[in-house]
Design a protein around this motif. Sequence first.
Motif, PDB file in Angstrom:
ATOM      1  N   TYR A 195      65.718  41.200  65.472  1.00 24.75           N
ATOM      2  CA  TYR A 195      66.206  41.319  64.092  1.00 24.75           C
ATOM      3  C   TYR A 195      65.034  41.705  63.195  1.00 24.75           C
ATOM      4  CZ  TYR A 195      67.888  39.902  59.484  1.00 24.75           C
ATOM      5  OH  TYR A 195      68.236  39.885  58.149  1.00 24.75           O
ATOM      6  N   ASP A 196      65.236  42.720  62.378  1.00 21.94           N
ATOM      7  CA  ASP A 196      64.230  43.169  61.420  1.00 21.94           C
ATOM      8  C   ASP A 196      62.882  43.416  62.107  1.00 21.94           C
ATOM      9  OD1 ASP A 196      63.302  43.924  58.927  1.00 21.94           O
ATOM     10  OD2 ASP A 196      62.757  41.876  58.333  1.00 21.94           O
ATOM     11  N   LYS A 197      62.937  44.074  63.279  1.00 15.49           N
ATOM     12  CA  LYS A 197      61.751  44.488  64.041  1.00 15.49           C
ATOM     13  C   LYS A 197      60.940  43.320  64.591  1.00 15.49           C
ATOM     14  CE  LYS A 197      61.326  48.837  61.496  1.00 15.49           C
ATOM     15  NZ  LYS A 197      60.451  49.723  60.704  1.00 15.49           N
ATOM     16  N   ASP A 242      69.934  43.427  65.749  1.00 13.01           N
ATOM     17  CA  ASP A 242      69.917  44.760  66.365  1.00 13.01           C
ATOM     18  C   ASP A 242      70.133  44.677  67.871  1.00 13.01           C
ATOM     19  OD1 ASP A 242      69.246  46.181  63.926  1.00 13.01           O
ATOM     20  OD2 ASP A 242      67.277  45.248  64.102  1.00 13.01           O
ATOM     21  N   GLU A 243      69.590  43.611  68.468  1.00 15.18           N
ATOM     22  CA  GLU A 243      69.740  43.401  69.904  1.00 15.18           C
ATOM     23  C   GLU A 243      69.878  41.915  70.192  1.00 15.18           C
ATOM     24  OE1 GLU A 243      67.303  45.140  73.047  1.00 15.18           O
ATOM     25  OE2 GLU A 243      66.535  46.584  71.591  1.00 15.18           O
ATOM     26  N   TYR A 264      75.458  46.023  69.836  1.00 13.26           N
ATOM     27  CA  TYR A 264      74.000  45.952  69.881  1.00 13.26           C
ATOM     28  C   TYR A 264      73.392  47.091  70.704  1.00 13.26           C
ATOM     29  CZ  TYR A 264      75.092  41.073  68.632  1.00 13.26           C
ATOM     30  OH  TYR A 264      75.582  39.941  68.043  1.00 13.26           O
TER      31      TYR A 264
END
Length: 279
Positions: A195-197, A242-243, A264
């Motif tokens: 999340y958020d890199k 994101d994943e 995702y």
Amino acid sequence: MTKQFINFNGEIVPSEQQLLTVANRGFKYGDGLFESMRLLNGKLMFAELHSERIRKGLRLLKMDSWSHVDTWFIGEKVDELVRRNKTGLDARVRLTAFRNGEGFYNPSANHMAYVLEASKLTDSTYKLNEKGLIIDVYDEITKPVNILSNLKTCNSLIYVLAGIFKNQNLLDEVMVLNNNGFLCESMSCNVFVVYDKKLYTPALSEGCIAGVMRQVIIKLAKENSIELVEAQISPDILNAADEVFLTNAARGIQWVMGYNNKRYFNEVSRFLNEKLNLL
């Protein structure tokens, strides 16, 4: 089908042989723990981490002879059993240790007994699943957070009920929450969220299993400059991540494709799986 064997307290016996009685403390009280391991190309992967975790668990459960279950002991017993079972170079291994004393809640002795199982696997690498998993959150029963929460104990009712929920809802896996309502783990794995890199995973203080593969993935992430945070994580992150991927010692990394209407990616999980197979 090839006849299979187990190691019961140092003796190789047929797997179908009846060995336990109703007095067995593992059966009566869940008085024990277990460890799942992976033999890969003839090598017992992360044997030192597994033996360290087993010894720590046996020590917490106050079982005698915990110090004997070291890397050499496990390696020797696994080698003997996989040869007898003709599994070849790739196998899933499970060690179950239980208190062998009689008595009720107060055992008459704290002797450790064990059962070792080994079954053949076909993959000679950690294989990332081609099709992503579909998951949901199981919140009917939450996992208590205490000193035993990080162990794989023989008291696994919450995972059994989570498994029934999974089957009833035609899911691939389900997430388990701790008693404070935060993300803990999945039914059979540790959980990682991108999340958020950043890569997040529930901290051990959140009650998750202290998985060996969890340790390995955390180390790999740090070695490859992936910012990793062990934290208290709200299950709401599943709607924004994101994943999402899951890890355990037998399967390595399994990526999640969907949760409700959320879908995702699998870039980080694929990258880490490649690094895992280089170890």
